[in-house]
Write an enzyme that holds these catalytic residues in place. Structure first.
Site, PDB file in Angstrom:
ATOM      1  N   ASN A 289     -31.864  42.429  24.278  1.00 48.17           N
ATOM      2  CA  ASN A 289     -31.801  41.504  23.149  1.00 48.17           C
ATOM      3  C   ASN A 289     -31.442  42.320  21.910  1.00 48.17           C
ATOM      4  OD1 ASN A 289     -32.193  39.627  21.147  1.00 48.17           O
ATOM      5  ND2 ASN A 289     -34.437  39.689  21.281  1.00 48.17           N
TER       6      ASN A 289
ATOM      7  N   LYS B 153     -30.798  41.269  18.979  1.00 44.30           N
ATOM      8  CA  LYS B 153     -31.252  40.648  17.716  1.00 44.30           C
ATOM      9  C   LYS B 153     -30.085  40.656  16.718  1.00 44.30           C
ATOM     10  CE  LYS B 153     -35.782  42.309  18.937  1.00 44.30           C
ATOM     11  NZ  LYS B 153     -37.176  42.404  18.571  1.00 44.30           N
TER      12      LYS B 153
ATOM     13  N   HIS C 183     -37.792  33.039  21.778  1.00 48.86           N
ATOM     14  CA  HIS C 183     -38.202  34.392  21.381  1.00 48.86           C
ATOM     15  C   HIS C 183     -39.235  34.298  20.256  1.00 48.86           C
ATOM     16  CE1 HIS C 183     -38.094  38.453  19.800  1.00 48.86           C
ATOM     17  NE2 HIS C 183     -37.668  38.805  20.997  1.00 48.86           N
TER      18      HIS C 183
ATOM     19  N   GLU D  55     -39.609  35.831  17.598  1.00 52.15           N
ATOM     20  CA  GLU D  55     -39.070  35.831  16.221  1.00 52.15           C
ATOM     21  C   GLU D  55     -38.541  34.448  15.849  1.00 52.15           C
ATOM     22  OE1 GLU D  55     -36.528  39.217  16.840  1.00 52.15           O
ATOM     23  OE2 GLU D  55     -38.340  40.426  17.094  1.00 52.15           O
TER      24      GLU D  55
ATOM     25  N   GLU E  60     -43.695  38.025  26.774  1.00 50.65           N
ATOM     26  CA  GLU E  60     -43.594  39.003  25.701  1.00 50.65           C
ATOM     27  C   GLU E  60     -44.807  38.881  24.772  1.00 50.65           C
ATOM     28  OE1 GLU E  60     -39.296  40.335  25.015  1.00 50.65           O
ATOM     29  OE2 GLU E  60     -39.583  38.514  23.861  1.00 50.65           O
TER      30      GLU E  60
ATOM     31  N   GLY F 281     -41.488  45.313  19.282  1.00 51.58           N
ATOM     32  CA  GLY F 281     -41.009  46.108  18.157  1.00 51.58           C
ATOM     33  C   GLY F 281     -42.091  46.936  17.493  1.00 51.58           C
TER      34      GLY F 281
ATOM     35  N   SER G 230     -41.654  46.635  23.701  1.00 54.24           N
ATOM     36  CA  SER G 230     -41.603  48.102  23.585  1.00 54.24           C
ATOM     37  C   SER G 230     -41.385  48.811  24.924  1.00 54.24           C
ATOM     38  CB  SER G 230     -42.860  48.634  22.889  1.00 54.24           C
ATOM     39  OG  SER G 230     -42.962  48.092  21.584  1.00 54.24           O
TER      40      SER G 230
HETATM   41  C1  PEP Z   1     -37.720  41.754  22.195  1.00 51.89           C
HETATM   42  O1  PEP Z   1     -37.219  41.622  21.092  1.00 51.89           O
HETATM   43  O2  PEP Z   1     -37.629  40.834  23.023  1.00 51.89           O
HETATM   44  C2  PEP Z   1     -38.412  42.994  22.494  1.00 51.89           C
HETATM   45  C3  PEP Z   1     -39.078  43.084  23.609  1.00 51.89           C
HETATM   46  O3  PEP Z   1     -38.309  44.011  21.554  1.00 51.89           O
HETATM   47  P1  PEP Z   1     -38.809  45.539  21.716  1.00 51.89           P
HETATM   48  O4  PEP Z   1     -38.328  46.009  23.075  1.00 51.89           O
HETATM   49  O5  PEP Z   1     -38.141  46.266  20.587  1.00 51.89           O
HETATM   50  O6  PEP Z   1     -40.285  45.517  21.620  1.00 51.89           O
END
Ligand code: PEP
Length: 249
Positions: free
Chosen positions: A9, A11, A94, A96, A166, A172, A212
């Protein structure tokens, strides 16, 4: 055997030039045959990405779409528009999108219905906030997210769905759910699908972990029985890191 999937992803990262550099760097790597690899660039880079990856097995997916077919929705993109440029998979829900743009289980269920009616594949994201985990409500929250957004669907519609657990506190932040925490939640999700649908569907559904994931922890997380891959944010912006994760099964 369930699909093994790693989806990046991006973003709101990677302009035209950066997209070209990153995709060219990914294209030189050979990909494992048994892993579905996907990248989700911004809307403006979808056509470019499809063109750059035309000789590659990496699939280009969208980060979002609108539930409506067309109309007065300034700034939005429809399923038909995505399909028109060759995109047939979309990330929905997601964290966000939920926190910054107020998407919720009810609005997401509309997007899911539209995507399925349009024959699209969905990577459906969900997961609890830190406070919800701290107060031991993470199972309840995940159950509500899935029930409200997805459990009205008929079983046949699930052939369109990939789940992505998630935990918001791990996105993040550099903080990862432990492999045991991921496994515990993924097994719980499968048990919900058994309860609502069937054991065969629960065994078929790919459940990705996101939060992460890095080259240093991917192998351990992907080795968990009910983890079928990852949705990768930050580490998907670096070709070497992303490919190390793709090869971590
Ligand atoms: C994401 O944005 O779906 C995500 C898992 O980000 P990160 O790997 O940076 O934690």
């Amino acid at each position: 055997m369930r699909d093994q999937i790693v989806a990046g992803n991006w973003k709101m990262n990677n302009d035209h030039r950066e997209t070209e550099i990153l995709l060219n760097a990914l294209a030189v790597h050979s990909k494992p045959k048994d892993v579905r690899v996907m990248v989700a660039p911004s809307f403006t880079q979808l056509s470019q990405s499809i063109d750059l990856l035309k000789n590659d097995s990496i699939k280009v997916v969208a980060q979002n779409m609108n539930a409506a077919a067309s109309g007065a929705y300034t700034g939005e993109v429809s399923a038909a528009m995505l399909k028109g440029v060759g995109v047939t998979t979309v990330v929905l829900g997601h964290s966000e999108r939920r926190s910054l743009y107020h998407e919720n289980n009810s609005s997401l269920s509309e997007k899911v219905k539209t995507a399925i009616a349009e024959g699209m594949e969905i990577i459906f994201c969900f997961g609890e906030q830190l406070e919800e985990r701290k107060t031991d409500r993470h199972f309840e929250v995940v159950k509500d997210q899935l029930s409200e957004a997805l459990f009205a669907l008929p079983e046949a519609a699930w052939e369109h769905i990939i789940l992505a657990y998630e935990p918001v506190w791990a996105i993040g932040t550099g903080e990862t759910a432990s492999p045991a925490q991921a496994q515990e939640m993924h097994a719980f999700i499968r048990s919900l699908i058994v309860e609502r649908y069937s054991l065969s569907l629960a065994n078929e559904i790919a459940i990705l972990y996101g939060g992460s994931v890095k080259p240093s922890n991917a192998k351990e997380i992907f080795s968990m029985e009910d983890v079928d891959g990852g949705l990768i944010g930050g580490a998907s912006l670096n070709a070497e890191d992303f490919m190390a994760i793709v090869n971590a099964f």
